[in-house]
Design an enzyme around this catalytic site. Structure first.
Site, PDB file in Angstrom:
ATOM      1  CG  HIS A 140      -1.920  -1.129   1.217  1.00  0.00           C
ATOM      2  ND1 HIS A 140      -3.150  -1.036   0.636  1.00  0.00           N
ATOM      3  CD2 HIS A 140      -1.829  -2.387   1.724  1.00  0.00           C
ATOM      4  CE1 HIS A 140      -3.803  -2.182   0.789  1.00  0.00           C
ATOM      5  NE2 HIS A 140      -3.011  -3.024   1.441  1.00  0.00           N
ATOM      6  NE  ARG A 167       9.908   1.538  -8.445  1.00  0.00           N
ATOM      7  CZ  ARG A 167       9.732   0.265  -8.130  1.00  0.00           C
ATOM      8  NH1 ARG A 167       8.689  -0.104  -7.405  1.00  0.00           N
ATOM      9  NH2 ARG A 167      10.565  -0.667  -8.548  1.00  0.00           N
ATOM     10  CD  GLU A 218       6.500  -3.617  -9.620  1.00  0.00           C
ATOM     11  OE1 GLU A 218       6.375  -2.678  -8.808  1.00  0.00           O
ATOM     12  OE2 GLU A 218       7.243  -4.594  -9.417  1.00  0.00           O
TER      13      GLU A 218
END
Length: 369
Positions: free
Chosen positions: A17, A173, A276
Protein backbone atom coordinates in the site's frame (compact mmCIF):
# COMPACT_ATOMS: atom_id res chain seq x y z
CA UNK A 1 -2.62 21.17 -4.93
CA UNK A 2 -1.88 19.85 -1.47
CA UNK A 3 -2.63 16.14 -0.97
CA UNK A 4 -2.67 14.08 2.23
CA UNK A 5 -2.32 10.29 2.01
CA UNK A 6 -3.62 7.97 4.75
CA UNK A 7 -1.95 4.57 4.38
CA UNK A 8 -0.09 2.05 6.53
CA UNK A 9 2.53 -0.66 6.38
CA UNK A 10 3.11 -3.37 8.99
CA UNK A 11 4.18 -6.95 9.38
CA UNK A 12 0.59 -8.02 8.64
CA UNK A 13 -0.28 -5.40 6.05
CA UNK A 14 2.99 -5.64 4.15
CA UNK A 15 4.57 -2.83 2.16
CA UNK A 16 2.43 -2.76 -0.98
CA UNK A 17 0.00 0.00 0.00
CA UNK A 18 2.78 2.41 0.90
CA UNK A 19 4.82 1.56 -2.17
CA UNK A 20 1.98 2.23 -4.60
CA UNK A 21 1.12 5.46 -2.77
CA UNK A 22 4.75 6.55 -3.12
CA UNK A 23 4.53 5.80 -6.83
CA UNK A 24 1.48 8.05 -7.11
CA UNK A 25 3.23 10.66 -4.97
CA UNK A 26 6.16 10.84 -7.37
CA UNK A 27 3.75 11.68 -10.18
CA UNK A 28 2.07 14.33 -8.03
CA UNK A 29 5.40 15.87 -7.01
CA UNK A 30 6.44 15.99 -10.67
CA UNK A 31 3.48 18.34 -11.23
CA UNK A 32 4.63 20.57 -8.38
CA UNK A 33 1.95 19.35 -5.96
CA UNK A 34 2.65 18.82 -2.26
CA UNK A 35 2.16 15.40 -0.65
CA UNK A 36 1.95 14.64 3.08
CA UNK A 37 1.50 11.20 4.67
CA UNK A 38 -0.41 10.11 7.76
CA UNK A 39 0.64 6.65 9.02
CA UNK A 40 0.17 4.63 12.18
CA UNK A 41 3.21 3.45 14.10
CA UNK A 42 2.66 -0.27 13.49
CA UNK A 43 5.42 -2.83 13.90
CA UNK A 44 7.03 -3.04 10.47
CA UNK A 45 5.94 0.46 9.45
CA UNK A 46 7.70 2.41 6.69
CA UNK A 47 7.61 5.83 8.30
CA UNK A 48 11.37 6.39 8.19
CA UNK A 49 11.48 5.07 4.62
CA UNK A 50 8.84 7.62 3.56
CA UNK A 51 10.64 10.44 5.36
CA UNK A 52 13.90 9.48 3.70
CA UNK A 53 12.11 10.00 0.39
CA UNK A 54 11.59 13.62 1.43
CA UNK A 55 7.96 13.52 2.56
CA UNK A 56 6.50 14.90 5.76
CA UNK A 57 4.82 12.17 7.82
CA UNK A 58 2.34 12.68 10.65
CA UNK A 59 2.41 9.64 12.93
CA UNK A 60 -0.61 8.12 14.63
CA UNK A 61 0.53 6.58 17.90
CA UNK A 62 0.95 2.85 18.26
CA UNK A 63 -2.19 1.18 19.53
CA UNK A 64 -2.51 -1.34 22.34
CA UNK A 65 -5.00 -3.30 20.22
CA UNK A 66 -3.81 -6.74 19.17
CA UNK A 67 -4.63 -8.22 15.80
CA UNK A 68 -7.68 -10.46 15.82
CA UNK A 69 -7.99 -12.89 12.94
CA UNK A 70 -11.79 -12.87 13.32
CA UNK A 71 -11.82 -9.14 12.60
CA UNK A 72 -10.03 -9.67 9.30
CA UNK A 73 -8.79 -6.46 7.74
CA UNK A 74 -10.45 -4.29 10.42
CA UNK A 75 -7.69 -5.09 12.90
CA UNK A 76 -5.11 -3.71 10.45
CA UNK A 77 -6.15 -0.17 11.37
CA UNK A 78 -4.73 -0.51 14.87
CA UNK A 79 -7.67 1.42 16.33
CA UNK A 80 -11.44 1.65 16.10
CA UNK A 81 -12.45 3.33 12.83
CA UNK A 82 -13.92 6.40 14.56
CA UNK A 83 -10.81 6.81 16.71
CA UNK A 84 -8.60 6.64 13.64
CA UNK A 85 -10.84 9.11 11.83
CA UNK A 86 -10.74 11.58 14.71
CA UNK A 87 -6.95 11.28 15.08
CA UNK A 88 -6.58 11.83 11.34
CA UNK A 89 -8.87 14.88 11.48
CA UNK A 90 -6.75 16.39 14.26
CA UNK A 91 -3.73 16.24 11.96
CA UNK A 92 -5.70 17.46 8.95
CA UNK A 93 -6.73 20.50 10.97
CA UNK A 94 -3.05 21.37 11.36
CA UNK A 95 -2.51 21.37 7.60
CA UNK A 96 -3.79 24.37 5.69
CA UNK A 97 -5.29 24.28 2.22
CA UNK A 98 -5.81 20.54 1.73
CA UNK A 99 -7.28 19.79 -1.68
CA UNK A 100 -7.41 15.99 -1.54
CA UNK A 101 -7.22 13.17 0.97
CA UNK A 102 -6.18 9.84 -0.56
CA UNK A 103 -6.97 6.66 1.38
CA UNK A 104 -5.32 3.30 0.68
CA UNK A 105 -6.38 1.02 3.52
CA UNK A 106 -8.46 -2.18 3.65
CA UNK A 107 -9.81 -1.25 7.12
CA UNK A 108 -11.33 2.07 6.03
CA UNK A 109 -14.80 2.40 4.55
CA UNK A 110 -17.61 4.92 4.00
CA UNK A 111 -18.03 5.65 7.74
CA UNK A 112 -14.46 6.91 8.11
CA UNK A 113 -14.65 8.72 4.79
CA UNK A 114 -17.87 10.55 5.59
CA UNK A 115 -16.56 11.52 9.03
CA UNK A 116 -13.40 13.02 7.52
CA UNK A 117 -15.26 14.76 4.71
CA UNK A 118 -17.78 16.30 7.13
CA UNK A 119 -14.95 17.81 9.19
CA UNK A 120 -12.76 18.84 6.30
CA UNK A 121 -15.06 20.39 3.70
CA UNK A 122 -14.29 21.40 1.00
CA UNK A 123 -11.56 18.72 0.84
CA UNK A 124 -12.16 15.92 -1.69
CA UNK A 125 -11.43 12.27 -1.23
CA UNK A 126 -9.93 9.52 -3.39
CA UNK A 127 -9.87 5.82 -2.49
CA UNK A 128 -7.42 3.20 -3.72
CA UNK A 129 -8.93 -0.25 -3.28
CA UNK A 130 -8.96 -3.68 -4.85
CA UNK A 131 -11.29 -5.69 -2.62
CA UNK A 132 -14.72 -4.32 -3.63
CA UNK A 133 -16.07 -5.69 -0.34
CA UNK A 134 -17.37 -2.50 1.35
CA UNK A 135 -19.05 0.82 0.60
CA UNK A 136 -17.09 3.99 -0.06
CA UNK A 137 -17.98 7.67 -0.11
CA UNK A 138 -15.43 9.28 -2.40
CA UNK A 139 -15.01 11.46 -5.46
CA UNK A 140 -12.56 9.10 -7.21
CA UNK A 141 -11.91 5.38 -6.83
CA UNK A 142 -8.94 3.56 -8.32
CA UNK A 143 -8.81 -0.23 -8.51
CA UNK A 144 -5.85 -1.19 -10.66
CA UNK A 145 -6.54 -4.91 -10.53
CA UNK A 146 -7.86 -7.11 -13.28
CA UNK A 147 -11.29 -8.56 -12.50
CA UNK A 148 -13.70 -10.81 -14.33
CA UNK A 149 -16.57 -8.86 -12.71
CA UNK A 150 -16.75 -5.42 -14.31
CA UNK A 151 -19.73 -4.26 -12.19
CA UNK A 152 -18.49 -5.20 -8.73
CA UNK A 153 -18.46 -1.59 -7.45
CA UNK A 154 -21.91 -0.71 -8.78
CA UNK A 155 -23.67 -0.97 -5.41
CA UNK A 156 -20.72 0.26 -3.36
CA UNK A 157 -20.20 3.82 -4.64
CA UNK A 158 -22.21 7.01 -5.10
CA UNK A 159 -23.32 7.54 -8.70
CA UNK A 160 -21.15 10.64 -8.90
CA UNK A 161 -17.89 8.80 -8.16
CA UNK A 162 -15.40 8.67 -11.02
CA UNK A 163 -13.90 5.18 -11.27
CA UNK A 164 -10.65 4.01 -12.84
CA UNK A 165 -10.65 0.23 -13.06
CA UNK A 166 -8.06 -2.19 -14.39
CA UNK A 167 -4.30 -2.51 -14.90
CA UNK A 168 -4.29 0.13 -17.64
CA UNK A 169 -4.32 2.57 -14.67
CA UNK A 170 -1.82 0.64 -12.53
CA UNK A 171 0.42 2.72 -10.30
CA UNK A 172 3.78 1.83 -11.78
CA UNK A 173 7.06 3.61 -11.19
CA UNK A 174 8.63 5.56 -14.03
CA UNK A 175 11.32 2.90 -14.42
CA UNK A 176 8.66 0.39 -15.52
CA UNK A 177 6.94 2.86 -17.83
CA UNK A 178 10.23 3.74 -19.53
CA UNK A 179 11.43 0.13 -19.64
CA UNK A 180 8.13 -0.92 -21.22
CA UNK A 181 9.29 0.84 -24.39
CA UNK A 182 12.33 -1.47 -24.56
CA UNK A 183 10.39 -4.71 -24.31
CA UNK A 184 11.08 -6.97 -27.25
CA UNK A 185 9.85 -10.38 -28.28
CA UNK A 186 10.93 -13.23 -25.97
CA UNK A 187 11.63 -16.65 -27.43
CA UNK A 188 10.53 -18.52 -24.31
CA UNK A 189 13.95 -19.97 -23.50
CA UNK A 190 14.74 -19.66 -19.80
CA UNK A 191 18.25 -18.51 -18.97
CA UNK A 192 17.45 -16.37 -15.93
CA UNK A 193 14.98 -16.86 -13.07
CA UNK A 194 14.07 -14.28 -10.43
CA UNK A 195 12.46 -15.20 -7.11
CA UNK A 196 10.77 -12.49 -5.03
CA UNK A 197 7.89 -12.69 -2.55
CA UNK A 198 7.87 -9.16 -1.19
CA UNK A 199 9.48 -7.50 1.77
CA UNK A 200 8.06 -9.82 4.45
CA UNK A 201 7.06 -13.27 3.13
CA UNK A 202 5.56 -14.49 6.41
CA UNK A 203 4.43 -17.78 4.87
CA UNK A 204 7.96 -18.81 3.85
CA UNK A 205 7.46 -19.07 0.08
CA UNK A 206 10.99 -17.91 -0.80
CA UNK A 207 12.59 -20.69 1.23
CA UNK A 208 10.15 -23.19 -0.28
CA UNK A 209 11.08 -22.12 -3.83
CA UNK A 210 14.83 -22.10 -3.17
CA UNK A 211 14.66 -25.64 -1.83
CA UNK A 212 12.60 -26.74 -4.83
CA UNK A 213 14.95 -25.15 -7.37
CA UNK A 214 17.96 -26.76 -5.72
CA UNK A 215 16.43 -30.16 -6.58
CA UNK A 216 16.37 -29.39 -10.32
CA UNK A 217 19.29 -29.55 -12.81
CA UNK A 218 19.44 -25.79 -13.38
CA UNK A 219 23.21 -25.28 -13.39
CA UNK A 220 23.08 -23.36 -16.68
CA UNK A 221 20.37 -20.98 -15.46
CA UNK A 222 21.17 -17.89 -13.42
CA UNK A 223 18.91 -17.63 -10.38
CA UNK A 224 18.45 -14.35 -8.50
CA UNK A 225 16.75 -14.52 -5.11
CA UNK A 226 15.57 -11.23 -3.59
CA UNK A 227 14.96 -11.49 0.16
CA UNK A 228 13.13 -8.62 1.83
CA UNK A 229 14.55 -7.11 5.03
CA UNK A 230 11.65 -8.40 7.15
CA UNK A 231 11.82 -12.00 5.90
CA UNK A 232 12.09 -14.13 9.06
CA UNK A 233 13.85 -16.93 7.15
CA UNK A 234 16.42 -14.80 5.38
CA UNK A 235 19.45 -16.37 7.10
CA UNK A 236 18.38 -19.90 6.14
CA UNK A 237 17.74 -18.78 2.55
CA UNK A 238 21.17 -17.20 2.31
CA UNK A 239 22.77 -20.31 3.75
CA UNK A 240 21.30 -22.49 0.98
CA UNK A 241 22.04 -20.02 -1.82
CA UNK A 242 25.70 -19.65 -0.86
CA UNK A 243 26.23 -23.33 -1.59
CA UNK A 244 24.97 -22.96 -5.18
CA UNK A 245 27.29 -21.26 -7.65
CA UNK A 246 24.58 -20.06 -10.05
CA UNK A 247 22.53 -18.36 -7.32
CA UNK A 248 22.73 -14.67 -6.49
CA UNK A 249 20.98 -13.41 -3.38
CA UNK A 250 20.10 -9.79 -2.68
CA UNK A 251 18.40 -8.03 0.22
CA UNK A 252 17.16 -5.15 -1.87
CA UNK A 253 17.31 -3.99 -5.47
CA UNK A 254 16.79 -0.49 -6.81
CA UNK A 255 16.58 -1.49 -10.47
CA UNK A 256 13.72 -3.98 -10.47
CA UNK A 257 12.50 -2.95 -13.93
CA UNK A 258 15.91 -3.61 -15.44
CA UNK A 259 16.14 -6.98 -13.69
CA UNK A 260 12.68 -7.97 -14.87
CA UNK A 261 13.59 -7.05 -18.43
CA UNK A 262 16.46 -9.55 -18.17
CA UNK A 263 14.34 -12.20 -16.44
CA UNK A 264 12.93 -15.10 -18.43
CA UNK A 265 10.79 -16.46 -15.58
CA UNK A 266 9.63 -14.74 -12.40
CA UNK A 267 8.49 -16.74 -9.37
CA UNK A 268 6.58 -14.71 -6.81
CA UNK A 269 3.33 -13.66 -5.17
CA UNK A 270 0.15 -12.36 -6.70
CA UNK A 271 0.44 -8.80 -5.38
CA UNK A 272 1.29 -5.48 -6.98
CA UNK A 273 4.34 -6.92 -8.75
CA UNK A 274 1.83 -8.66 -11.02
CA UNK A 275 1.38 -5.44 -13.01
CA UNK A 276 5.10 -4.75 -13.08
CA UNK A 277 5.62 -8.19 -14.61
CA UNK A 278 2.79 -7.76 -17.11
CA UNK A 279 4.07 -4.32 -18.09
CA UNK A 280 7.36 -5.90 -19.16
CA UNK A 281 5.93 -9.13 -20.54
CA UNK A 282 7.60 -11.30 -17.89
CA UNK A 283 6.29 -14.89 -17.69
CA UNK A 284 5.59 -15.93 -14.11
CA UNK A 285 4.71 -18.68 -11.69
CA UNK A 286 2.51 -17.24 -8.97
CA UNK A 287 1.57 -18.30 -5.46
CA UNK A 288 -1.36 -16.67 -3.65
CA UNK A 289 -0.11 -15.63 -0.22
CA UNK A 290 -3.03 -13.42 0.91
CA UNK A 291 -6.80 -13.41 0.48
CA UNK A 292 -6.76 -10.19 -1.52
CA UNK A 293 -4.47 -11.79 -4.11
CA UNK A 294 -6.78 -14.68 -4.98
CA UNK A 295 -9.18 -12.92 -7.34
CA UNK A 296 -6.50 -10.95 -9.16
CA UNK A 297 -4.32 -14.05 -9.68
CA UNK A 298 -7.23 -16.11 -10.94
CA UNK A 299 -8.16 -13.33 -13.37
CA UNK A 300 -4.60 -13.06 -14.69
CA UNK A 301 -4.46 -16.83 -14.99
CA UNK A 302 -7.74 -16.74 -16.93
CA UNK A 303 -6.05 -14.51 -19.52
CA UNK A 304 -3.09 -16.88 -19.69
CA UNK A 305 -0.68 -14.31 -18.25
CA UNK A 306 0.61 -16.42 -15.33
CA UNK A 307 0.71 -19.99 -14.05
CA UNK A 308 -1.20 -19.93 -10.79
CA UNK A 309 -0.06 -22.53 -8.25
CA UNK A 310 -2.92 -21.59 -5.92
CA UNK A 311 -2.98 -20.71 -2.24
CA UNK A 312 0.33 -21.02 -0.44
CA UNK A 313 -0.98 -23.49 2.14
CA UNK A 314 -1.58 -25.98 -0.68
CA UNK A 315 1.71 -25.37 -2.52
CA UNK A 316 4.64 -27.62 -1.68
CA UNK A 317 8.10 -28.07 -3.14
CA UNK A 318 6.90 -30.82 -5.47
CA UNK A 319 4.30 -28.47 -6.98
CA UNK A 320 6.99 -25.86 -7.63
CA UNK A 321 9.40 -28.41 -9.11
CA UNK A 322 6.75 -29.60 -11.56
CA UNK A 323 5.87 -26.06 -12.63
CA UNK A 324 9.48 -24.96 -13.17
CA UNK A 325 10.36 -28.18 -15.00
CA UNK A 326 7.40 -27.62 -17.35
CA UNK A 327 8.42 -24.01 -17.98
CA UNK A 328 12.02 -24.93 -18.79
CA UNK A 329 10.95 -27.65 -21.23
CA UNK A 330 8.10 -25.75 -22.95
CA UNK A 331 9.54 -22.50 -24.36
CA UNK A 332 6.58 -21.97 -26.72
CA UNK A 333 4.16 -21.85 -23.79
CA UNK A 334 6.45 -19.43 -21.95
CA UNK A 335 6.56 -17.23 -25.05
CA UNK A 336 2.75 -17.20 -25.31
CA UNK A 337 2.46 -16.20 -21.67
CA UNK A 338 4.79 -13.26 -22.26
CA UNK A 339 2.59 -11.99 -25.09
CA UNK A 340 -0.54 -12.34 -22.97
CA UNK A 341 1.06 -10.33 -20.18
CA UNK A 342 1.42 -7.38 -22.55
CA UNK A 343 -2.18 -7.85 -23.71
CA UNK A 344 -3.42 -7.58 -20.12
CA UNK A 345 -1.82 -4.14 -19.72
CA UNK A 346 -3.20 -3.02 -23.08
CA UNK A 347 -3.11 0.72 -23.82
CA UNK A 348 -1.44 1.82 -20.61
CA UNK A 349 -2.72 5.14 -19.23
CA UNK A 350 -1.16 5.12 -15.78
CA UNK A 351 -1.89 7.63 -13.04
CA UNK A 352 -1.63 10.68 -15.29
CA UNK A 353 -5.31 10.60 -16.30
CA UNK A 354 -6.31 10.26 -12.64
CA UNK A 355 -4.22 13.26 -11.63
CA UNK A 356 -5.77 15.22 -14.50
CA UNK A 357 -9.19 14.40 -13.07
CA UNK A 358 -8.13 15.41 -9.58
CA UNK A 359 -6.99 18.76 -10.91
CA UNK A 360 -10.14 19.32 -12.95
CA UNK A 361 -12.67 18.59 -10.23
CA UNK A 362 -13.87 21.78 -8.65
CA UNK A 363 -12.73 21.99 -5.06
CA UNK A 364 -15.65 21.40 -2.74
CA UNK A 365 -17.92 19.47 -5.07
CA UNK A 366 -20.37 17.44 -3.03
CA UNK A 367 -20.76 13.72 -3.42
CA UNK A 368 -24.27 12.65 -4.36
CA UNK A 369 -24.73 9.73 -2.02
Amino acid sequence: MRIVIRADASISIGTGHIMRCLTLSEQLIARQYEVIFICRDHQGNMIDFIRNKGYQVFVLKKSDLTENQEDGYLSWLGAEWDTDAQQTIEYLNQIKGIDWVIVDHYAIDWRWEERVLSYRRPTQLMVIDDLANRRHTCHILLDQNLSLNSTRYRQLLPDSTTTYLGPTYALLRDEFIHTHKKVGARNGTIKNITVFYGGTDLTGETLKVVRALSELPLDQIGIRVIVGPNNPRRLKIKEICRLLSNYKIEDYVSNMAELMLQTDLFIGAGGSTTWERCMLGVPSITTVIADNQKEITEAVEHYGATWNLGECSKVDETTIIQAVRYAVTHPLEVYKMSMRCLDVIGDYQGPSVIIDRMASLKKGDDINV
